[in-house]
Design a protein around this motif. Structure first.
Motif, mmCIF file in Angstrom:
data_model
loop_
_atom_site.group_PDB
_atom_site.id
_atom_site.type_symbol
_atom_site.label_atom_id
_atom_site.label_comp_id
_atom_site.label_asym_id
_atom_site.label_seq_id
_atom_site.Cartn_x
_atom_site.Cartn_y
_atom_site.Cartn_z
ATOM 1 N N PRO A 1 0.825 -1.207 0.000
ATOM 2 C CA PRO A 1 0.000 0.000 0.000
ATOM 3 C C PRO A 1 0.861 1.260 0.000
ATOM 4 O O PRO A 1 1.949 1.272 0.575
ATOM 5 C CB PRO A 1 -0.792 -0.091 1.308
ATOM 6 N N PRO A 2 0.385 2.318 -0.622
ATOM 7 C CA PRO A 2 1.124 3.581 -0.573
ATOM 8 C C PRO A 2 1.092 4.167 0.838
ATOM 9 O O PRO A 2 0.300 3.751 1.681
ATOM 10 C CB PRO A 2 0.372 4.471 -1.565
ATOM 11 N N HIS A 3 1.955 5.127 1.064
ATOM 12 C CA HIS A 3 2.083 5.760 2.377
ATOM 13 C C HIS A 3 0.751 6.314 2.870
ATOM 14 O O HIS A 3 0.391 6.148 4.046
ATOM 15 C CB HIS A 3 3.138 6.875 2.296
ATOM 16 N N TRP A 4 -0.039 6.935 1.985
ATOM 17 C CA TRP A 4 -1.296 7.544 2.402
ATOM 18 C C TRP A 4 -2.318 6.506 2.855
ATOM 19 O O TRP A 4 -3.197 6.803 3.656
ATOM 20 C CB TRP A 4 -1.878 8.419 1.292
ATOM 21 N N ALA A 5 -2.210 5.267 2.364
ATOM 22 C CA ALA A 5 -3.157 4.227 2.780
ATOM 23 C C ALA A 5 -2.993 3.919 4.264
ATOM 24 O O ALA A 5 -3.980 3.745 4.989
ATOM 25 C CB ALA A 5 -2.959 2.968 1.947
ATOM 26 N N TRP A 6 -1.729 3.865 4.722
ATOM 27 C CA TRP A 6 -1.496 3.612 6.157
ATOM 28 C C TRP A 6 -2.030 4.759 7.003
ATOM 29 O O TRP A 6 -2.554 4.539 8.098
ATOM 30 C CB TRP A 6 -0.012 3.387 6.428
ATOM 31 N N ALA B 1 -6.461 6.805 10.535
ATOM 32 C CA ALA B 1 -7.639 7.653 10.762
ATOM 33 C C ALA B 1 -8.891 6.823 11.015
ATOM 34 O O ALA B 1 -9.663 7.106 11.947
ATOM 35 C CB ALA B 1 -7.842 8.575 9.560
ATOM 36 N N VAL B 2 -9.106 5.787 10.219
ATOM 37 C CA VAL B 2 -10.303 4.948 10.369
ATOM 38 C C VAL B 2 -10.313 4.275 11.735
ATOM 39 O O VAL B 2 -11.324 4.305 12.461
ATOM 40 C CB VAL B 2 -10.386 3.897 9.240
ATOM 41 N N VAL C 1 -4.406 1.166 15.283
ATOM 42 C CA VAL C 1 -3.861 2.508 15.045
ATOM 43 C C VAL C 1 -2.338 2.458 15.162
ATOM 44 O O VAL C 1 -1.622 3.003 14.313
ATOM 45 C CB VAL C 1 -4.445 3.530 16.053
ATOM 46 N N TYR C 2 -1.849 1.791 16.189
ATOM 47 C CA TYR C 2 -0.404 1.689 16.405
ATOM 48 C C TYR C 2 0.286 0.982 15.231
ATOM 49 O O TYR C 2 1.299 1.469 14.705
ATOM 50 C CB TYR C 2 -0.139 0.944 17.713
ATOM 51 N N MET C 3 -0.271 -0.150 14.796
ATOM 52 C CA MET C 3 0.350 -0.892 13.694
ATOM 53 C C MET C 3 0.331 -0.080 12.403
ATOM 54 O O MET C 3 1.314 -0.063 11.660
ATOM 55 C CB MET C 3 -0.338 -2.239 13.492
ATOM 56 N N ALA C 4 -0.784 0.596 12.132
ATOM 57 C CA ALA C 4 -0.869 1.417 10.918
ATOM 58 C C ALA C 4 0.125 2.573 10.978
ATOM 59 O O ALA C 4 0.769 2.904 9.974
ATOM 60 C CB ALA C 4 -2.284 1.936 10.721
ATOM 61 N N ALA C 5 0.273 3.175 12.160
ATOM 62 C CA ALA C 5 1.225 4.284 12.298
ATOM 63 C C ALA C 5 2.656 3.807 12.106
ATOM 64 O O ALA C 5 3.471 4.482 11.461
ATOM 65 C CB ALA C 5 1.060 4.942 13.666
ATOM 66 N N VAL C 6 2.973 2.622 12.628
ATOM 67 C CA VAL C 6 4.318 2.063 12.452
ATOM 68 C C VAL C 6 4.573 1.765 10.984
ATOM 69 O O VAL C 6 5.652 2.042 10.447
ATOM 70 C CB VAL C 6 4.507 0.794 13.326
ATOM 71 N N MET C 7 3.566 1.210 10.301
ATOM 72 C CA MET C 7 3.738 0.887 8.883
ATOM 73 C C MET C 7 3.813 2.146 8.028
ATOM 74 O O MET C 7 4.424 2.142 6.959
ATOM 75 C CB MET C 7 2.595 -0.013 8.402
ATOM 76 N N ALA C 8 3.200 3.234 8.493
ATOM 77 C CA ALA C 8 3.265 4.493 7.741
ATOM 78 C C ALA C 8 4.656 5.096 7.806
ATOM 79 O O ALA C 8 5.056 5.829 6.894
ATOM 80 C CB ALA C 8 2.242 5.492 8.282
ATOM 81 N N ALA C 9 5.384 4.782 8.877
ATOM 82 C CA ALA C 9 6.747 5.308 9.005
ATOM 83 C C ALA C 9 7.654 4.616 7.991
ATOM 84 O O ALA C 9 7.433 3.472 7.601
ATOM 85 C CB ALA C 9 7.262 5.085 10.422
ATOM 86 N N ALA C 10 8.680 5.333 7.559
ATOM 87 C CA ALA C 10 9.652 4.740 6.628
ATOM 88 C C ALA C 10 10.351 3.578 7.321
ATOM 89 O O ALA C 10 10.600 3.637 8.526
ATOM 90 C CB ALA C 10 10.656 5.789 6.197
ATOM 91 N N PRO C 11 10.701 2.499 6.585
ATOM 92 C CA PRO C 11 11.355 1.352 7.216
ATOM 93 C C PRO C 11 12.602 1.728 8.003
ATOM 94 O O PRO C 11 12.811 1.235 9.092
ATOM 95 C CB PRO C 11 11.703 0.439 6.035
ATOM 96 N N SER C 12 13.411 2.623 7.476
ATOM 97 C CA SER C 12 14.634 2.998 8.201
ATOM 98 C C SER C 12 14.290 3.770 9.466
ATOM 99 O O SER C 12 14.883 3.574 10.514
ATOM 100 C CB SER C 12 15.545 3.844 7.316
#
Length: 197
Positions: free
Chosen positions: A59-64, A69-70, A99-110
């Motif tokens: 998924p793109p960054h905005w999806a996370w 938000a959801v 929310v926590y998992m989505a926020a972590v996935m939204a962050a860049a891997p590094s």
């Protein structure tokens, strides 16, 4: 999530099946049951989407951010509902975990590896792992068949149930053991997702 493809697809199937069952439970005549089933369907389908292997559909960054938000809105709703009953607290923890998992996935891997110090389990992940491990064990224990204390007690209960007839029998969507099994499967799926985070 960042796990192997085969277990990820099993996780997708488990979460999607659980979400579908929760949608069927929304046809209950009991309003509280419908509301709870709706929240659990959102969790099931959300977890199914998040569990799709990244190699298949990253998924793109905005999806996370959208997931954040959801499930943030779902967490606020669970917090509001928790005023009326303690059983809503589990939904609150589950939505906060999403929310926590989505926020972590939204962050860049590094950035994610640097934020956690590069070693060990982050504090929030560890706390959620402990919570869902305890929840899964307790839910599994509640699903164990209860041994009959005395044969006469069981026979009396069966006779009383038979005398009530079909009028006292709940629909298959309202059966508490099926609802508990649904929550148990989502708890196991949450554990699997947190481990691969």
């Amino acid at each position: 999530m960042h796990g192997p493809a085969s277990p990820s697809w099993l996780l997708v199937a488990l979460c999607a099946a659980t979400g579908a069952y929760c949608l069927l439970r929304m046809r209950s005549a009991v309003e509280e049951q419908r509301r709870t089933a709706g929240a659990e369907a959102l969790m099931g389908f959300g977890m199914a989407v998040m569990a799709v292997p990244a190699a298949v559909a990253a998924p793109p960054h905005w999806a996370w951010l959208g997931y954040t938000a959801v499930f943030g809105a779902a967490a606020l709703r669970a917090l509001w509902a928790a005023r009326t009953g303690r059983h809503h607290l589990h939904h609150l923890v589950g939505t906060c975990a999403m929310v926590y998992m989505a926020a972590v996935m939204a962050a860049a891997p590094s950035a994610r590896h640097h934020a956690h110090g590069g070693a060990g389990v982050p504090l929030v992940t560890g706390a959620l792992l402990l919570y869902f491990t305890a929840y899964v064990l307790l839910s599994g224990f509640r699903l164990l068949p209860v041994a009959a204390v005395a044969g006469t007690t069981e026979t009396a209960g069966s006779t009383a149930a038979a005398s009530r007839g079909s009028a006292g029998t709940p629909g298959w969507g309202d059966r508490p053991e099926l609802s508990q099994a649904c929550r148990l499967s989502m708890g196991i799926a949450m554990l699997a997702m947190l481990v691969t985070l």
